[in-house]
Design a protein around this motif. Structure first.
Motif, PDB file in Angstrom:
ATOM      1  N   MET A   1     -38.132   8.658  18.165  1.00 24.83           N
ATOM      2  CA  MET A   1     -39.434   9.308  18.269  1.00 24.83           C
ATOM      3  C   MET A   1     -40.017   9.504  16.883  1.00 24.83           C
ATOM      4  N   THR A   2     -41.217   9.104  16.660  1.00 28.55           N
ATOM      5  CA  THR A   2     -41.854   9.244  15.364  1.00 28.55           C
ATOM      6  C   THR A   2     -42.490  10.607  15.250  1.00 28.55           C
ATOM      7  N   GLY A   3     -42.849  10.963  13.979  1.00 28.26           N
ATOM      8  CA  GLY A   3     -43.459  12.253  13.739  1.00 28.26           C
ATOM      9  C   GLY A   3     -44.717  12.452  14.553  1.00 28.26           C
ATOM     10  N   SER A   4     -45.553  11.392  14.706  1.00 25.18           N
ATOM     11  CA  SER A   4     -46.808  11.526  15.415  1.00 25.18           C
ATOM     12  C   SER A   4     -46.595  11.734  16.902  1.00 25.18           C
ATOM     13  N   GLU A   5     -45.420  11.315  17.413  1.00 26.45           N
ATOM     14  CA  GLU A   5     -45.138  11.440  18.832  1.00 26.45           C
ATOM     15  C   GLU A   5     -44.295  12.668  19.150  1.00 26.45           C
ATOM     16  N   THR A   6     -43.857  13.373  18.122  1.00 26.96           N
ATOM     17  CA  THR A   6     -42.950  14.488  18.326  1.00 26.96           C
ATOM     18  C   THR A   6     -43.651  15.627  19.042  1.00 26.96           C
ATOM     19  N   SER A   7     -42.983  16.182  20.026  1.00 27.37           N
ATOM     20  CA  SER A   7     -43.533  17.315  20.765  1.00 27.37           C
ATOM     21  C   SER A   7     -43.627  18.536  19.872  1.00 27.37           C
ATOM     22  N   ALA A   8     -44.660  19.345  20.124  1.00 25.94           N
ATOM     23  CA  ALA A   8     -44.821  20.588  19.360  1.00 25.94           C
ATOM     24  C   ALA A   8     -43.671  21.549  19.623  1.00 25.94           C
ATOM     25  N   ASP A   9     -42.943  21.340  20.731  1.00 27.60           N
ATOM     26  CA  ASP A   9     -41.810  22.201  21.054  1.00 27.60           C
ATOM     27  C   ASP A   9     -40.533  21.787  20.333  1.00 27.60           C
ATOM     28  N   THR A  10     -40.537  20.602  19.726  1.00 29.26           N
ATOM     29  CA  THR A  10     -39.355  20.127  19.023  1.00 29.26           C
ATOM     30  C   THR A  10     -39.222  20.869  17.697  1.00 29.26           C
ATOM     31  N   PRO A  11     -38.037  21.400  17.365  1.00 36.45           N
ATOM     32  CA  PRO A  11     -37.876  22.094  16.084  1.00 36.45           C
ATOM     33  C   PRO A  11     -38.207  21.175  14.908  1.00 36.45           C
ATOM     34  N   MET A  12     -38.732  21.754  13.841  1.00 31.56           N
ATOM     35  CA  MET A  12     -38.957  20.967  12.634  1.00 31.56           C
ATOM     36  C   MET A  12     -37.627  20.598  11.992  1.00 31.56           C
ATOM     37  N   VAL A  13     -36.662  21.525  12.025  1.00 31.43           N
ATOM     38  CA  VAL A  13     -35.327  21.267  11.495  1.00 31.43           C
ATOM     39  C   VAL A  13     -34.313  21.608  12.581  1.00 31.43           C
ATOM     40  N   ARG A  14     -33.375  20.704  12.783  1.00 27.52           N
ATOM     41  CA  ARG A  14     -32.275  20.968  13.717  1.00 27.52           C
ATOM     42  C   ARG A  14     -30.974  20.518  13.081  1.00 27.52           C
ATOM     43  N   ALA A  15     -30.085  21.462  12.872  1.00 26.33           N
ATOM     44  CA  ALA A  15     -28.757  21.176  12.333  1.00 26.33           C
ATOM     45  C   ALA A  15     -27.736  21.302  13.448  1.00 26.33           C
ATOM     46  N   ASP A  16     -26.903  20.292  13.574  1.00 22.64           N
ATOM     47  CA  ASP A  16     -25.902  20.263  14.642  1.00 22.64           C
ATOM     48  C   ASP A  16     -24.519  20.091  14.024  1.00 22.64           C
ATOM     49  N   ARG A  17     -23.807  21.199  13.883  1.00 25.54           N
ATOM     50  CA  ARG A  17     -22.416  21.219  13.399  1.00 25.54           C
ATOM     51  C   ARG A  17     -22.260  20.489  12.049  1.00 25.54           C
ATOM     52  N   VAL A  18     -23.126  20.834  11.112  1.00 24.93           N
ATOM     53  CA  VAL A  18     -23.139  20.173   9.799  1.00 24.93           C
ATOM     54  C   VAL A  18     -21.978  20.659   8.939  1.00 24.93           C
ATOM     55  N   CYS A  19     -21.217  19.702   8.416  1.00 24.50           N
ATOM     56  CA  CYS A  19     -20.085  20.006   7.539  1.00 24.50           C
ATOM     57  C   CYS A  19     -20.271  19.298   6.197  1.00 24.50           C
ATOM     58  N   LYS A  20     -19.810  19.959   5.153  1.00 21.35           N
ATOM     59  CA  LYS A  20     -19.854  19.376   3.811  1.00 21.35           C
ATOM     60  C   LYS A  20     -18.656  19.881   3.033  1.00 21.35           C
ATOM     61  N   HIS A  21     -17.956  18.956   2.370  1.00 17.65           N
ATOM     62  CA  HIS A  21     -16.845  19.381   1.534  1.00 17.65           C
ATOM     63  C   HIS A  21     -16.869  18.634   0.211  1.00 17.65           C
ATOM     64  N   TYR A  22     -16.289  19.258  -0.789  1.00 17.62           N
ATOM     65  CA  TYR A  22     -16.071  18.635  -2.090  1.00 17.62           C
ATOM     66  C   TYR A  22     -14.562  18.600  -2.302  1.00 17.62           C
ATOM     67  N   GLY A  23     -13.956  17.446  -2.050  1.00 19.43           N
ATOM     68  CA  GLY A  23     -12.513  17.370  -2.090  1.00 19.43           C
ATOM     69  C   GLY A  23     -11.929  18.248  -0.989  1.00 19.43           C
ATOM     70  N   ALA A  24     -11.043  19.153  -1.382  1.00 18.16           N
ATOM     71  CA  ALA A  24     -10.402  20.038  -0.400  1.00 18.16           C
ATOM     72  C   ALA A  24     -11.227  21.290  -0.109  1.00 18.16           C
TER      73      ALA A  24
END
Length: 262
Positions: A1-24
């Motif tokens: 879905m492109t930005g122009s087609e995105t529903s107004a109800d769709t969040p601008m940002v959605r994070a789903d179980r985001v993980c980040k590590h630096y080494g251990a």
């Protein structure tokens, strides 16, 4: 879905179980949250809790190690093929990043260019906007942040608060759909903080979607639609500022708030 087609109800940002590590060291441990369109989300928490790292993941200045991040319903930094993520070429990632403005703790202005030139450069070079059009827009934005009379000054001739307001104007010159602020007042003398927060209040009132890492609790209480308390790489508590600040549900939130100025 492109930005122009995105529903107004769709969040601008959605994070789903985001993980980040630096080494251990695991910096983000499964962050899930949403930022609605036209709303302001403030991220608070102690130093080292992962707030700035998460902010940088939103525009792929940091790559995620697991999970998914979407801006305007578009996967950030990756393409998904056959259920697997493939990191975008840096040029493609940079193209995505054009729609996301970011303001850092330190202003990162070009010292050898005037205020006007700092604001004009990215639209001309990146978006191929005609210079005359970019100059007119830059002057309009400098007026908006109260620096219309500083267009020909150089960064070294400005106070820290003025430089940060130029940095905001520079980000806005790209006409972003989302603005990220990484502790934008932390490097400022206390008497200069207010002028930057006032510009941010104006942006919020105008409906700009914003994610703000901040220690300014008064600003968060006044402007935020959603307040997210992070600690140890997780979201401990999230809700309205009234609920999180006035009636925190978690002991760790209460402990943190008892130690910061209100």
């Amino acid at each position: 879905m492109t930005g122009s087609e995105t529903s107004a109800d769709t969040p601008m940002v959605r994070a789903d179980r985001v993980c980040k590590h630096y080494g251990a060291v695991k910096v983000l441990k499964g962050i899930s949250l949403e930022v609605q369109r036209g709303e302001v989300t403030c991220l608070i928490g102690p130093s080292g809790s992962g707030k700035s790292t998460f902010l940088r993941c939103i525009n792929h200045l940091e790559r995620v190690d697991a999970g998914r991040l979407y801006v305007d319903d578009t996967l950030v930094g990756y393409a998904e093929r056959g259920g697997r993520l493939h990191e975008l070429h840096p040029r493609q990632a940079a193209k995505q990043r054009r729609d996301i403005g970011m303001v850092f703790q330190h202003f990162n202005l070009f010292p050898h260019r005037t205020v006007l030139e700092n604001v004009v450069e990215a639209p001309v070079l990146v978006k191929k906007v005609k210079r005359a059009v970019a100059v007119d827009r830059a002057r309009e934005l400098l007026d908006r942040v109260g620096l219309g009379n500083k267009a020909d000054a150089y960064p070294a001739q400005l106070s820290g608060g003025q430089q940060q307001r130029v940095a905001i104007a520079r980000a806005l010159a790209m006409d972003p759909k989302l603005m990220l602020f990484d502790e934008p007042t932390s490097a400022l003398d206390p008497e200069l903080v207010g002028e930057v927060l006032e510009v941010m209040r104006d942006l919020a009132a105008g409906g700009m979607t914003m994610v703000v890492v901040t220690h300014e609790m008064g600003f968060a209480r006044e402007v935020a639609d959603q307040l997210v308390f992070m600690d140890g790489g997780v979201v401990v508590e999230a809700g309205t500022p009234r609920d999180v600040l006035g009636n925190p549900q978690h002991e760790r939130t209460r402990e943190f708030l008892s130690r910061v100025p209100s």
